[in-house]
Design an enzyme around this catalytic site. Sequence first.
Site, PDB file in Angstrom:
ATOM      1  N   LYS A   8      -0.520   8.545   2.976  1.00  0.00           N
ATOM      2  CA  LYS A   8      -0.895   7.155   3.187  1.00  0.00           C
ATOM      3  C   LYS A   8      -1.946   7.002   4.302  1.00  0.00           C
ATOM      4  O   LYS A   8      -2.187   5.907   4.792  1.00  0.00           O
ATOM      5  CB  LYS A   8       0.353   6.325   3.482  1.00  0.00           C
ATOM      6  CG  LYS A   8       1.280   6.307   2.251  1.00  0.00           C
ATOM      7  CD  LYS A   8       2.325   5.226   2.322  1.00  0.00           C
ATOM      8  CE  LYS A   8       3.572   5.715   3.006  1.00  0.00           C
ATOM      9  NZ  LYS A   8       4.630   4.698   3.039  1.00  0.00           N
TER      10      LYS A   8
ATOM     11  N   PRO B 105       0.830  -1.218   0.000  1.00  0.00           N
ATOM     12  CA  PRO B 105       0.000   0.000   0.000  1.00  0.00           C
ATOM     13  C   PRO B 105       0.860   1.262   0.000  1.00  0.00           C
ATOM     14  O   PRO B 105       1.613   1.489   0.924  1.00  0.00           O
ATOM     15  CB  PRO B 105      -0.796  -0.099   1.310  1.00  0.00           C
ATOM     16  CG  PRO B 105      -0.623  -1.500   1.787  1.00  0.00           C
ATOM     17  CD  PRO B 105       0.694  -1.971   1.239  1.00  0.00           C
ATOM     18  N   GLU B 106       0.790   2.017  -1.074  1.00  0.00           N
ATOM     19  CA  GLU B 106       1.447   3.316  -1.115  1.00  0.00           C
ATOM     20  C   GLU B 106       0.364   4.342  -1.432  1.00  0.00           C
ATOM     21  O   GLU B 106      -0.824   4.008  -1.433  1.00  0.00           O
ATOM     22  CB  GLU B 106       2.589   3.294  -2.125  1.00  0.00           C
ATOM     23  CG  GLU B 106       3.577   2.189  -1.758  1.00  0.00           C
ATOM     24  CD  GLU B 106       4.952   2.302  -2.377  1.00  0.00           C
ATOM     25  OE1 GLU B 106       5.301   3.387  -2.865  1.00  0.00           O
ATOM     26  OE2 GLU B 106       5.686   1.297  -2.348  1.00  0.00           O
TER      27      GLU B 106
ATOM     28  N   ARG C  97      14.588   0.101   6.337  1.00  0.00           N
ATOM     29  CA  ARG C  97      13.907  -0.484   5.174  1.00  0.00           C
ATOM     30  C   ARG C  97      14.920  -1.202   4.294  1.00  0.00           C
ATOM     31  O   ARG C  97      16.114  -1.153   4.547  1.00  0.00           O
ATOM     32  CB  ARG C  97      13.219   0.633   4.359  1.00  0.00           C
ATOM     33  CG  ARG C  97      12.259   1.483   5.173  1.00  0.00           C
ATOM     34  CD  ARG C  97      11.112   0.684   5.734  1.00  0.00           C
ATOM     35  NE  ARG C  97      10.239   0.190   4.699  1.00  0.00           N
ATOM     36  CZ  ARG C  97       9.206   0.859   4.196  1.00  0.00           C
ATOM     37  NH1 ARG C  97       8.919   2.050   4.646  1.00  0.00           N
ATOM     38  NH2 ARG C  97       8.448   0.324   3.245  1.00  0.00           N
TER      39      ARG C  97
END
Length: 269
Positions: free
Chosen positions: A51, A2-3, A256
């Site tokens: 987001k 999901p972006e 990340r």
Amino acid sequence: MPEGDTVWNTAQLLHGALAGATIRHSDFRVPSLATVDLSGWTATGCASRGKHLLLRLTGPGGERQVTLHSHLRMNGLWRVYSPGEHWRGGPSHEIRVVLRTLASVAVGYHLHDLALVPTDEEPRLVGHLGPDLLGPPGQPGGWDAAEAVRRLRAQPDRAIAEALLDQRHLAGIGNLYKSEVLFLRGLSPWTPVADVDNLEAVVTLAQKLLAANRGRWTQATTGSLRRGEEVYVYGRAGAPCRRCGTLIRREEQGDRVTFWCPRCQPARR
Ligand SMILES: [Zn+2]
């Protein structure tokens, strides 16, 4: 993953299903909202901000406005079903909220940061965000490339990959678009912001990629929607670069991972 585009699509989905409809029954399955009952409240609309998802509701007398905030992070999703339809979004223990109207049932799975706040306090939840890549230009919080560049430049020593993920700079980019934008601009993910020649082109490309994928659930940056051809580097560690054949690499960067082609995205020296 999901972006911003996925969140934008989700806001459209919820808006289409719920806007103007009265909630007949609500069921919150998170401790902080377990006693909340939204039955009798009317959904006025749903919007995305970076987001973040903002589902706005007005109370039975019309005097109170509240916003149900949710964030999808890595795995959250909302699904809309018809009454009586089989729910296929995931196992029931992943359900965090169910909102029923006469015509539809909205079910939120694995949602994060679920909170209900007075609508005029939304800035507490999203006020820190930079310009929204998919927000209307010229409106507060909407897309503003110059402002995004200004915010990025405020931390010149930061690696560009990490700077692009910081939602205070610009809102809506996640790991996929970050990796793809840097590939397309030929930038090593470790390039300090100060050494990026054309930051404006970087943020403008990011905006274009997200906008191009808005309205569909497949995220593609290559121009191909065919399975396995959608992206250049994201998730392709060990596979040959589509441009030069060098093997794509994957490495931890901050908290990340990042994917890049060492030949197309050489480190500056
Ligand atoms: Zn390459």
